[in-house]
Motif scaffolding. Structure first.
Motif, PDB file in Angstrom:
ATOM      1  N   LEU A 258       0.830  -1.201   0.000  1.00  0.00           N
ATOM      2  CA  LEU A 258       0.000   0.000   0.000  1.00  0.00           C
ATOM      3  C   LEU A 258       0.872   1.260   0.000  1.00  0.00           C
ATOM      4  N   ASP A 259       1.893   1.245   0.835  1.00  0.00           N
ATOM      5  CA  ASP A 259       2.835   2.360   0.934  1.00  0.00           C
ATOM      6  C   ASP A 259       3.449   2.648  -0.447  1.00  0.00           C
ATOM      7  N   LEU A 260       3.983   1.607  -1.081  1.00  0.00           N
ATOM      8  CA  LEU A 260       4.652   1.801  -2.373  1.00  0.00           C
ATOM      9  C   LEU A 260       3.670   2.238  -3.455  1.00  0.00           C
ATOM     10  N   TRP A 261       2.518   1.606  -3.444  1.00  0.00           N
ATOM     11  CA  TRP A 261       1.533   1.906  -4.482  1.00  0.00           C
ATOM     12  C   TRP A 261       1.030   3.340  -4.367  1.00  0.00           C
ATOM     13  N   LEU A 262       0.664   3.734  -3.137  1.00  0.00           N
ATOM     14  CA  LEU A 262       0.150   5.095  -2.942  1.00  0.00           C
ATOM     15  C   LEU A 262       1.213   6.145  -3.241  1.00  0.00           C
ATOM     16  N   SER A 263       2.449   5.900  -2.773  1.00  0.00           N
ATOM     17  CA  SER A 263       3.522   6.869  -3.036  1.00  0.00           C
ATOM     18  C   SER A 263       3.719   7.030  -4.532  1.00  0.00           C
ATOM     19  N   SER A 264       3.709   5.891  -5.255  1.00  0.00           N
ATOM     20  CA  SER A 264       3.957   5.972  -6.698  1.00  0.00           C
ATOM     21  C   SER A 264       2.768   6.611  -7.415  1.00  0.00           C
TER      22      SER A 264
END
Ligand SMILES: [Zn+2]
Length: 350
Positions: A258-264
């Motif tokens: 979730l962290d990586l997806w949202l940041s990207s």
């Protein structure tokens, strides 16, 4: 027998080369420190490196020659069998999160004794940052009064958690992450199939960690995350049920995803470049970078996902409720903004 021995000999990884060269140089000049701090991120192979180093220092052929774990001599055979009398391995005891003073004392005392095989004595403390303060103070004494031909290897992915006095008395050996290309190539060779760069990113650039997910676990997780978020945003899923699912299975990995997806997603929206999305959307209901996005809202969700991840390790908070409230907030942030006069899409709640 040979096969067994070969299997249990420690293996170096391609990106360990620099650290090996550093130690070989010190060994050749007879300047190997009594204490080494082997540091580097999770998943770069610190354990296998520490094992190789211990094996090499204990190898009968290394003395007066190149530091190496030959795999042929009696010393290497004992090492491979897990019964070398001059090697002590200190790890947290089962069910415990710490390394106690008694464990450390037993190991450091062993370093002061005579070698059984007229060579080195080696102790590995892994992970060193899990030593209790008393244990760390006890190590400090060993660092200040080292015995001849003894080697203490402290292994840590979080060296800043060690006592500064311990850190400063050790020679640092840093295992760097491989380049992306090197890691992808190694993963391809190891797993026997092509590996998506997203998998490496998910593993924080750490190849060993990525390898653990390369057997389809990452694909399944990616698929499931996209599906459950897509269903939530489409109003087709029950948030309580999804929270329970996440909580039960691989929650930490889900929060990382979730962290990586949202940041990207936020980066992609800011740059107007859909290629920047780390896990390209496979569900029609996930926002695409062409849609207006509440960017500050998305970043605040990144913070929440990270905060939740760090709290899970520390406290016994009610995970499921925490995940549920995270998901509710996430839906608010990601839901398409209703135009004037339209009502919010209805969302099921239990
Ligand atoms: Zn050997």
């Amino acid at each position: 027998m040979t096969e067994t021995r070969e299997r249990s000999l420690p293996q170096l990884l391609p990106w360990h080369e620099d650290a090996v060269a550093q130690l070989r140089k010190a060994w050749a000049a007879n300047r190997l420190s009594h204490a080494l701090l082997l540091q580097g991120a999770e998943g770069v192979g610190k354990q296998s490196f520490a094992a190789w180093l211990a094996c090499a220092v204990l190898c009968d052929k290394s003395a007066g020659s190149t530091l190496n774990c030959c795999g042929e001599c009696p010393g290497c055979a004992l090492f491979a069998a897990g019964s070398h009398p001059d090697l002590v391995l200190v790890m947290p005891e089962e069910e415990k999160q710490q390394i106690s003073i008694d464990q450390v004392r037993a190991a450091t005392e062993r370093l002061t004794k005579t070698s059984y095989r007229q060579g080195y004595k080696v102790a590995i403390v892994d992970p060193a940052h899990l030593m209790t303060p008393n244990a760390a103070n006890s190590v400090l004494k060993t660092l200040e009064e080292p015995s001849a031909r003894s080697l203490l290897i402290l292994v840590s992915s979080q060296p800043s958690m060690l006592l500064p006095t311990v850190r400063s008395r050790c020679q640092k050996v840093t295992i760097l992450r491989p380049s992306r290309d090197q890691a992808i190539e190694w993963l391809r060779a190891k797993s026997g199939h092509a590996v998506e760069p997203a998998l490496l990113e998910f593993a924080g650039g750490a190849p060993l960690r990525a390898l653990a997910y390369a057997d389809g676990r990452f694909d399944a997780l990616n698929e499931h995350m996209q599906k459950s978020l897509g269903a939530l945003l489409a109003g087709q899923a029950d948030v309580t049920q999804v929270a329970a699912e996440w909580e039960k299975d691989a929650l930490v990995e889900r929060l990382t995803w979730l962290d990586l997806w949202l940041s990207s997603l936020a980066r992609a929206a800011l740059a107007g470049n859909a290629d920047l999305v780390t896990f390209p959307g496979r569900s029609a209901h996930l926002p695409s970078p062409s849609q207006p996005l509440n960017i500050s809202g998305v970043y605040s969700m990144v913070d929440r996902a990270r905060a939740l991840k760090s709290q899970l390790a520390r406290t016994a908070l009610q995970r499921e409720l925490a995940v549920e409230s995270l998901l509710i907030a996430l839906m608010e942030v990601l839901a398409p903004r209703p135009a004037d006069g339209q009502s919010e899409p209805s969302r099921k709640r239990a």
